[in-house]
Design a protein around this motif. Structure first.
Motif, PDB file in Angstrom:
ATOM      1  N   SER A 132      67.433  26.365  25.497  1.00  0.00           N
ATOM      2  CA  SER A 132      66.385  25.707  26.403  1.00  0.00           C
ATOM      3  C   SER A 132      64.919  26.423  26.132  1.00  0.00           C
ATOM      4  O   SER A 132      64.796  27.565  26.091  1.00  0.00           O
ATOM      5  CB  SER A 132      66.781  25.769  27.783  1.00  0.00           C
ATOM      6  N   THR A 180      61.886  27.806  27.564  1.00  0.00           N
ATOM      7  CA  THR A 180      61.661  28.146  28.798  1.00  0.00           C
ATOM      8  C   THR A 180      60.270  28.843  28.603  1.00  0.00           C
ATOM      9  O   THR A 180      59.977  29.419  27.675  1.00  0.00           O
ATOM     10  CB  THR A 180      62.494  29.135  29.326  1.00  0.00           C
ATOM     11  N   SER A 223      62.092  18.491  23.234  1.00  0.00           N
ATOM     12  CA  SER A 223      63.490  18.706  23.588  1.00  0.00           C
ATOM     13  C   SER A 223      64.280  17.504  22.998  1.00  0.00           C
ATOM     14  O   SER A 223      63.761  16.431  22.914  1.00  0.00           O
ATOM     15  CB  SER A 223      63.582  18.584  25.063  1.00  0.00           C
ATOM     16  N   THR A 240      69.074  17.483  27.438  1.00  0.00           N
ATOM     17  CA  THR A 240      69.276  18.365  28.633  1.00  0.00           C
ATOM     18  C   THR A 240      70.340  17.908  29.409  1.00  0.00           C
ATOM     19  O   THR A 240      70.505  16.590  29.698  1.00  0.00           O
ATOM     20  CB  THR A 240      67.643  18.147  29.217  1.00  0.00           C
ATOM     21  N   THR A 241      71.004  18.855  30.043  1.00  0.00           N
ATOM     22  CA  THR A 241      72.046  18.509  30.966  1.00  0.00           C
ATOM     23  C   THR A 241      72.173  19.507  32.227  1.00  0.00           C
ATOM     24  O   THR A 241      72.881  19.108  33.081  1.00  0.00           O
ATOM     25  CB  THR A 241      73.405  18.698  30.201  1.00  0.00           C
ATOM     26  N   SER A 254      75.767  25.323  30.911  1.00  0.00           N
ATOM     27  CA  SER A 254      75.468  23.906  30.853  1.00  0.00           C
ATOM     28  C   SER A 254      76.510  22.987  31.401  1.00  0.00           C
ATOM     29  O   SER A 254      77.527  23.368  30.985  1.00  0.00           O
ATOM     30  CB  SER A 254      74.949  23.587  29.437  1.00  0.00           C
ATOM     31  N   GLN A 256      68.193  21.881  37.091  1.00  0.00           N
ATOM     32  CA  GLN A 256      67.439  21.594  35.964  1.00  0.00           C
ATOM     33  C   GLN A 256      66.209  22.030  36.269  1.00  0.00           C
ATOM     34  O   GLN A 256      65.503  22.166  37.419  1.00  0.00           O
ATOM     35  CB  GLN A 256      67.580  20.144  35.614  1.00  0.00           C
ATOM     36  N   ARG A 261      62.710  22.983  29.863  1.00  0.00           N
ATOM     37  CA  ARG A 261      62.581  21.491  29.490  1.00  0.00           C
ATOM     38  C   ARG A 261      63.619  21.089  28.840  1.00  0.00           C
ATOM     39  O   ARG A 261      63.629  19.823  28.435  1.00  0.00           O
ATOM     40  CB  ARG A 261      61.115  21.180  28.933  1.00  0.00           C
ATOM     41  N   GLY A 262      64.967  21.640  28.594  1.00  0.00           N
ATOM     42  CA  GLY A 262      65.744  21.078  27.598  1.00  0.00           C
ATOM     43  C   GLY A 262      65.938  21.806  26.361  1.00  0.00           C
ATOM     44  O   GLY A 262      65.081  22.463  25.861  1.00  0.00           O
ATOM     45  N   SER A 263      67.108  21.761  25.522  1.00  0.00           N
ATOM     46  CA  SER A 263      67.437  22.292  24.429  1.00  0.00           C
ATOM     47  C   SER A 263      66.293  21.757  23.414  1.00  0.00           C
ATOM     48  O   SER A 263      66.031  20.688  23.050  1.00  0.00           O
ATOM     49  CB  SER A 263      68.932  21.863  24.038  1.00  0.00           C
ATOM     50  N   SER A 264      65.883  22.562  22.606  1.00  0.00           N
ATOM     51  CA  SER A 264      64.632  22.368  21.801  1.00  0.00           C
ATOM     52  C   SER A 264      64.893  23.239  20.437  1.00  0.00           C
ATOM     53  O   SER A 264      65.420  24.356  20.397  1.00  0.00           O
ATOM     54  CB  SER A 264      63.190  22.721  22.289  1.00  0.00           C
ATOM     55  N   PRO A 311      66.005  13.590  26.906  1.00  0.00           N
ATOM     56  CA  PRO A 311      65.020  14.141  27.975  1.00  0.00           C
ATOM     57  C   PRO A 311      64.129  12.908  28.573  1.00  0.00           C
ATOM     58  O   PRO A 311      63.698  12.235  27.545  1.00  0.00           O
ATOM     59  CB  PRO A 311      64.484  14.945  27.074  1.00  0.00           C
TER      60      PRO A 311
END
Length: 285
Positions: A99, A101, A113, A116-117, A210, A234, A240-243, A284
């Motif tokens: 993620s 961050t 992203s 995202t979960t 996750s 979340q 803001r999610g896997s990137s 996302p």
């Protein structure tokens, strides 16, 4: 003489700028990209019995590389050492359920992203913690941190003194350190699969990871005693999610991945792979 010195300095600066520009132009010619993944974070990425890699991100990698028209090599790297190894030049990017961050963005850059979960808990079905309040409810640390904290306060009495397993260097570990420090004992593991084994063995009371990983793990053969429970969190410090993780100076490579991610969203690839690997859309918003 001082005017001549000034002119020579200006010429040197122009020359240096020209060299810098040339180097940046050269950096844009990516023909091969080495990608690091953990290979132990199902369904994002995992290693099959024959040693090959599979999962949501592995299929996305194939799409991204084809879209960018570059050759790619995927290597397995322990999750907790990925960022230092990236900055040391051992590979070019990270695609491993990481993620984006604010803390991580202090040392590396991230693409847009691609999934995202959120983070949640899992327990054994016969555990007193199997039916934590607010199961399945989603709380945003970005838009309503007070509501998320209130949700934690509601389950805090049940968690007091319990041991929760998390993966080392994960956002779940950071979350517990911030919001449940002094309430729970935290035990860290190299991989999520390791904390699942300790949960089944009774060495931890809960695990946090996750939602996508835990729901998949609970459905896996041999894990019939696992159940996803409690609220899901979340945003905010969870990122803001896997990137895609990249070195900060590789701005052109970041642009290439952003273009590939946008294309995967636009043509339905991310939706289709989401349904295949997670059973729900992780696009996302």
């Amino acid at each position: 003489m001082k005017y001549l010195t000034a002119i020579m300095t200006a010429i040197a600066m122009i020359a240096a700028l020209a060299v810098s520009t040339a180097v940046r132009a050269e950096e844009k010619k990516w023909t091969h990209v080495t990608i690091a993944t953990e290979g132990a974070f199902r369904p994002w990425n995992f290693t099959k019995a024959d040693g090959s890699l599979d999962g949501y991100e592995i299929e996305l990698i194939k799409y991204f590389c084809a879209h960018m028209k570059v050759e790619c090599t995927t290597v397995i790297q322990p999750f907790d050492g990925m960022i230092p190894a990236l900055n040391a030049g051992k590979f070019d990017v990270i695609i491993s359920g990481m993620s984006a961050t604010a803390k991580r963005e202090e040392v590396i850059a991230f693409s847009d992203s691609y999934g995202t979960t959120g983070q949640t808990f899992a327990a054994l079905k016969d555990s007193p913690l199997a039916n934590l309040p607010l199961k399945g409810e989603v709380f945003s640390l970005a838009t309503d941190e007070a509501g998320a904290v209130a949700a934690l306060k509601q389950i805090e009495p049940l968690l007091k003194g319990k041991t929760i397993g998390v993966q080392t260097a994960s956002i779940a570990a950071t979350f517990l350190d911030k919001y449940l420090k002094g309430v729970v004992d935290v035990r860290e593991y190299k991989t999520t699969e390791q904390h699942d084994l300790d949960l089944k063995a009774g060495r931890v009371d809960l695990v946090m990871a996750s939602m996508a990983y835990l729901s998949t793990a609970a459905a896996k053969s041999g894990n019939e005693d696992l159940i996803v429970t409690g609220p899901r969190f979340q945003g905010g410090m969870l990122g803001r999610g896997s990137s895609v993780g990249l070195r900060k100076e590789d701005t052109n490579l970041k642009a290439m991945f952003n273009d590939a991610i946008a294309a995967a969203k636009a043509d339905g690839t991310i939706v289709n792979l989401s349904q295949k690997w997670f059973g729900f859309d992780v696009t996302p918003r």
